[in-house]
Design an enzyme around this catalytic site. Structure first.
Site, PDB file in Angstrom:
ATOM      1  N   ARG A  56       0.816  -1.224   0.000  1.00 52.61           N
ATOM      2  CA  ARG A  56       0.000   0.000   0.000  1.00 52.61           C
ATOM      3  C   ARG A  56       0.849   1.273   0.000  1.00 52.61           C
ATOM      4  O   ARG A  56       0.613   2.198  -0.784  1.00 52.61           O
ATOM      5  CB  ARG A  56      -0.904   0.017   1.248  1.00 52.61           C
ATOM      6  CG  ARG A  56      -1.934  -1.039   1.232  1.00 52.61           C
ATOM      7  CD  ARG A  56      -2.290  -1.492   2.653  1.00 52.61           C
ATOM      8  NE  ARG A  56      -2.964  -2.768   2.602  1.00 52.61           N
ATOM      9  CZ  ARG A  56      -2.320  -3.921   2.422  1.00 52.61           C
ATOM     10  NH1 ARG A  56      -1.011  -3.969   2.301  1.00 52.61           N
ATOM     11  NH2 ARG A  56      -2.991  -5.045   2.341  1.00 52.61           N
ATOM     12  N   THR A  57       1.807   1.317   0.932  1.00 50.64           N
ATOM     13  CA  THR A  57       2.552   2.559   1.129  1.00 50.64           C
ATOM     14  C   THR A  57       3.429   2.869  -0.085  1.00 50.64           C
ATOM     15  O   THR A  57       3.449   4.000  -0.586  1.00 50.64           O
ATOM     16  CB  THR A  57       3.404   2.457   2.409  1.00 50.64           C
ATOM     17  OG1 THR A  57       2.570   1.970   3.463  1.00 50.64           O
ATOM     18  CG2 THR A  57       3.980   3.793   2.803  1.00 50.64           C
ATOM     19  N   LYS A  84      25.117  -6.529  -0.461  1.00 50.02           N
ATOM     20  CA  LYS A  84      26.571  -6.739  -0.394  1.00 50.02           C
ATOM     21  C   LYS A  84      27.146  -6.096   0.858  1.00 50.02           C
ATOM     22  O   LYS A  84      28.357  -5.991   1.018  1.00 50.02           O
ATOM     23  CB  LYS A  84      27.244  -6.114  -1.617  1.00 50.02           C
ATOM     24  CG  LYS A  84      26.809  -6.672  -2.945  1.00 50.02           C
ATOM     25  CD  LYS A  84      27.611  -5.966  -4.049  1.00 50.02           C
ATOM     26  CE  LYS A  84      26.873  -5.951  -5.362  1.00 50.02           C
ATOM     27  NZ  LYS A  84      27.414  -4.952  -6.269  1.00 50.02           N
ATOM     28  N   ARG A 106      11.224   3.552   3.990  1.00 54.24           N
ATOM     29  CA  ARG A 106      10.690   2.547   4.941  1.00 54.24           C
ATOM     30  C   ARG A 106      11.862   1.706   5.394  1.00 54.24           C
ATOM     31  O   ARG A 106      12.692   1.274   4.584  1.00 54.24           O
ATOM     32  CB  ARG A 106       9.636   1.663   4.293  1.00 54.24           C
ATOM     33  CG  ARG A 106       9.311   0.465   5.194  1.00 54.24           C
ATOM     34  CD  ARG A 106       8.104  -0.302   4.772  1.00 54.24           C
ATOM     35  NE  ARG A 106       6.893   0.440   5.056  1.00 54.24           N
ATOM     36  CZ  ARG A 106       5.672  -0.111   5.028  1.00 54.24           C
ATOM     37  NH1 ARG A 106       5.524  -1.382   4.715  1.00 54.24           N
ATOM     38  NH2 ARG A 106       4.612   0.607   5.290  1.00 54.24           N
ATOM     39  N   HIS A 134       4.581   5.437  11.684  1.00 57.74           N
ATOM     40  CA  HIS A 134       4.104   5.323  10.305  1.00 57.74           C
ATOM     41  C   HIS A 134       3.193   6.531  10.081  1.00 57.74           C
ATOM     42  O   HIS A 134       1.972   6.408   9.999  1.00 57.74           O
ATOM     43  CB  HIS A 134       3.343   4.008  10.138  1.00 57.74           C
ATOM     44  CG  HIS A 134       3.092   3.596   8.722  1.00 57.74           C
ATOM     45  ND1 HIS A 134       3.303   4.423   7.636  1.00 57.74           N
ATOM     46  CD2 HIS A 134       2.621   2.426   8.211  1.00 57.74           C
ATOM     47  CE1 HIS A 134       2.979   3.769   6.530  1.00 57.74           C
ATOM     48  NE2 HIS A 134       2.568   2.565   6.851  1.00 57.74           N
TER      49      HIS A 134
HETATM   50  N1   CP Z   1      -0.464  -0.280   5.921  1.00 61.65           N
HETATM   51  C1   CP Z   1       0.748  -0.503   5.370  1.00 61.65           C
HETATM   52  O1   CP Z   1       1.759   0.109   5.725  1.00 61.65           O
HETATM   53  O2   CP Z   1       0.729  -1.463   4.393  1.00 61.65           O
HETATM   54  P1   CP Z   1       1.976  -1.879   3.495  1.00 61.65           P
HETATM   55  O3   CP Z   1       2.944  -2.631   4.391  1.00 61.65           O
HETATM   56  O4   CP Z   1       1.397  -2.763   2.409  1.00 61.65           O
HETATM   57  O5   CP Z   1       2.608  -0.641   2.963  1.00 61.65           O
END
Ligand code: CP
Length: 307
Positions: A56-57, A84, A106, A134
């Site tokens: 999603r993100t 590596k 992320r 998040h």
């Molecule tokens: N909600 C969320 O962060 O989903 P993803 O891990 O698919 O990005």
């Protein structure tokens, strides 16, 4: 330099409202003819650096950037020099040297986006760091609830599940109370850190291990995924045990008011924290959350490059 967003803790109430308002504006604009849409990031470059899996993100940051007219480069640690032994900072500096206007990160380690951001020449948006934060998820949750209720002040949301390992719970704890939303945090005692409710202002959050108490008279419930990948030990016997006590199903839904909404940040374990029937029911806002990820990330990218 434009504005990074590393934690919802860094936003005040006015900034949260302004991001939601801008996201709502983008969402409306996206319903119009493509030729009429503004593209304020035309000529800009957004780099997505994902050191951890995401659907999603990652995809919504990419779509958001493209909707704004930006170009996008997607980098994930699999199949790159990270394998590596290149450090996170060196990978990020390498991408930054190619001139992106914004870097989205992320990472599985809490605090890594903030540490890296301090050494990069461009703004950084945290797309989820370990069990820490998040922020764009909390903002899209807030937008989804605001659309459902109109006014957020005075509403109550229960967040149920693996609170201990949830960056979504932590981000919401620092975001939703700023908009007047009270939180009830619920999960097995082994997944409900003592004193977690004190992260919110006094009187805005409470914690309980009893699901019936958490669901009573709330306006919405958000189920969280059991994050087995972040649990160093087995914290309850098996999925069936968790599901029987904390899962939202045809029995436990009776404790939830009939007009309360259901949310989940995804991905969900069908039949563990929620049944597939409830996840896809008319009360579920799960796909609205996904939809709102695009305009929220458009607002954050735009804010990041603003002078
Ligand atoms: N909600 C969320 O962060 O989903 P993803 O891990 O698919 O990005």
């Amino acid at each position: 330099m434009g504005k990074s967003l590393l934690s919802t803790e860094d936003l005040d109430a006015a900034e949260v409202s302004s991001i939601l308002d801008r996201a709502a504006w983008h969402k409306l604009q996206l319903t119009g003819p493509p030729a009429d849409r503004l593209q304020p990031l035309r000529g800009r470059l957004v780099a997505n650096l994902f050191f951890e899996p995401s659907t999603r993100t990652r995809v919504s940051f990419e779509i958001a950037a493209k909707r704004l007219g930006a170009e996008v480069v997607n980098w994930s640690s699999a199949g790159t020099s990270a394998e590596k032994g290149e450090t996170t900072l060196d990978s990020a500096k390498t991408i930054a040297a190619m001139g992106p206007d914004v870097i989205v990160i992320r990472h599985p380690s809490a605090g890594e986006p903030r540490r890296v951001a301090a050494q990069l020449p461009c703004p950084v948006l945290n797309a989820g760091d370990g069990t820490h934060q998040h922020p764009s998820q909390a903002l899209l949750d807030a937008l989804t609830l605001r659309e459902a209720f109109g006014e957020l002040r005075g509403r109550t949301l229960a967040i149920v599940g693996d609170i201990a390992h949830s960056r979504v719970a932590r981000s919401n704890l620092f975001c939703l109370p700023k908009l007047g939303v009270k939180l009830r945090l619920c999960g097995p005692p082994s997944l409900l850190p003592s004193g977690i409710e004190t992260l919110a202002p006094a009187g805005m959050a409470m914690a309980t291990p009893v699901l019936a108490d958490a669901l009573r008279e709330v306006d919405a419930v958000m189920l969280l995924r059991i994050q087995k990948e972040r649990q160093g030990e087995v914290l309850f016997a098996k999925d069936g045990e968790y599901s029987r006590v904390y899962g939202l199903n045809e029995r436990t839904i009776e404790w939830l008011p009939a007009d309360a909404f259901i949310l989940h940040p995804g991905p969900f374990n069908p039949g563990v924290e929620i049944t597939p029937e409830l996840a896809t029911s008319r009360r579920s806002l799960i796909l609205k959350q996904v939809e709102n990820g695009v305009p929220i990330r458009m607002a954050l990218l735009e804010r990041a490059v603003a002078a």
